[in-house]
Design a protein around this motif. Structure first.
Motif, PDB file in Angstrom:
ATOM      1  N   ASP A 184      -9.017  -2.116   6.428  1.00 14.94           N
ATOM      2  CA  ASP A 184      -8.341  -3.257   7.064  1.00 14.94           C
ATOM      3  C   ASP A 184      -7.334  -3.891   6.120  1.00 14.94           C
ATOM      4  N   ASN A 185      -7.712  -4.064   4.874  1.00 14.29           N
ATOM      5  CA  ASN A 185      -6.805  -4.677   3.905  1.00 14.29           C
ATOM      6  C   ASN A 185      -5.647  -3.759   3.538  1.00 14.29           C
ATOM      7  N   GLU A 187      -4.267  -1.666   5.675  1.00 16.74           N
ATOM      8  CA  GLU A 187      -3.366  -1.769   6.820  1.00 16.74           C
ATOM      9  C   GLU A 187      -2.520  -3.041   6.738  1.00 16.74           C
ATOM     10  N   LYS A 188      -3.126  -4.132   6.310  1.00  9.48           N
ATOM     11  CA  LYS A 188      -2.393  -5.390   6.156  1.00  9.48           C
ATOM     12  C   LYS A 188      -1.313  -5.264   5.077  1.00  9.48           C
TER      13      LYS A 188
END
Length: 281
Positions: A184-185, A187-188
């Protein structure tokens, strides 16, 4: 099992043996695991290219046996001319995938590395060979042991992606939440390449503890306590370890992981058992 990602890929990792007998054993293990039809095998590369000849021989043998193979590669203590020669030899034998790493220089050699970071190696490979190679890189859901911070670790990962990496293989871990939080991080941060979890079977607690201390991988307390409770009961350690890793793999695939990369330690049965229980066909 149902795999959320229909394009999931699966691979096995070997380390190059140091003896002729070891190489013969490795090729038996390769034959047994090749029957499972993984997408490719990878072969590691020691600090400063210390296993360079063994790596190249194992890659040659596996390629000649008909399997796709991805050599690990780092600049370590090698010159760019030596690395280019190696790249050309791999390309000549039909290899089209590499695992590009920063690599370490063996202590006490006094060798000054011309290239140190993995992104510099990737830039060199792209400049010399274009898009011929699919380039894998390493990443660390639980943070590289030498990293200053979590965000800095992702920053350096992105530098490898921006240099031309196609996909990544993680350090092994046993907490699936660490992987999904990391993805997730990433992707951010604008990292869009597939991040494939690295899977380490549990067969020997002392070895696992030593590996984990060296590479910064966390053994969750509940797993550590249970393994310690078995003492020298190898059968119980392996049975418990197989359950832990099977559940981990199921959670990762159900959560959308783009595949699994098994650290085989040049053994057939631990990874074959997990493969068969997952029904990875």
């Amino acid at each position: 099992m149902d795999i959320k990602n229909p394009d999931a890929r699966f691979s096995f990792e070997f380390f190059p043996p140091r003896t002729e007998a070891g190489m013969e054993k490795l090729m038996i293990v390769h034959q047994e695991l090749a029957a499972l039809q993984p997408d490719f095998f990878s072969v590691t590369y020691g600090a400063g290219g210390s296993t360079k000849d063994g790596t190249r021989q194992a890659v040659t043998n596996i390629s000649q046996a008909g399997s796709a193979v991805a050599p690990h590669l780092s600049f370590g203590g090698s010159s760019k001319e030596e690395i280019l020669t190696l790249l050309e030899s791999y390309r000549a034998m039909g290899v089209n995938r590499l695992v590009a790493l920063r690599g370490d220089i063996p202590s006490g050699t006094g060798v000054a590395s011309q290239y140190y970071y993995a992104n510099e190696l990737i830039e060199f490979i792209r400049a010399e060979t274009g898009d011929h190679f699919h380039i894998e890189v390493a990443c660390y859901p639980e943070i590289h042991p030498q990293s200053d911070s979590y965000d800095k670790d992702i920053y350096y990962f992105k530098k490898k992606v921006d240099a031309g990496a196609n996909s990544a293989i993680t350090q092994y871990f046993y907490n699936p939440d660490a992987y999904f939080y990391f993805v997730d991080n990433c992707e951010k941060a604008g990292i869009e390449i597939p991040i494939v979890p690295g899977i380490m079977p549990i067969t020997n607690f002392n070895n696992l503890q030593r590996f984990s201390n060296n590479c910064g991988a966390e053994i969750p307390r509940w797993i550590r306590q249970r393994l310690q409770s078995y003492g020298d009961d190898t059968a119980s350690i392996r049975a418990f370890g197989a359950d832990v890793v099977l559940n981990l793999c199921e959670d990762l695939l159900a959560g959308g992981a783009p595949g699994l990369h098994f650290y085989s330690m040049n053994q057939t049965e631990p990874v074959r058992q997990i493969w068969q229980q997952l029904d990875l066909r």
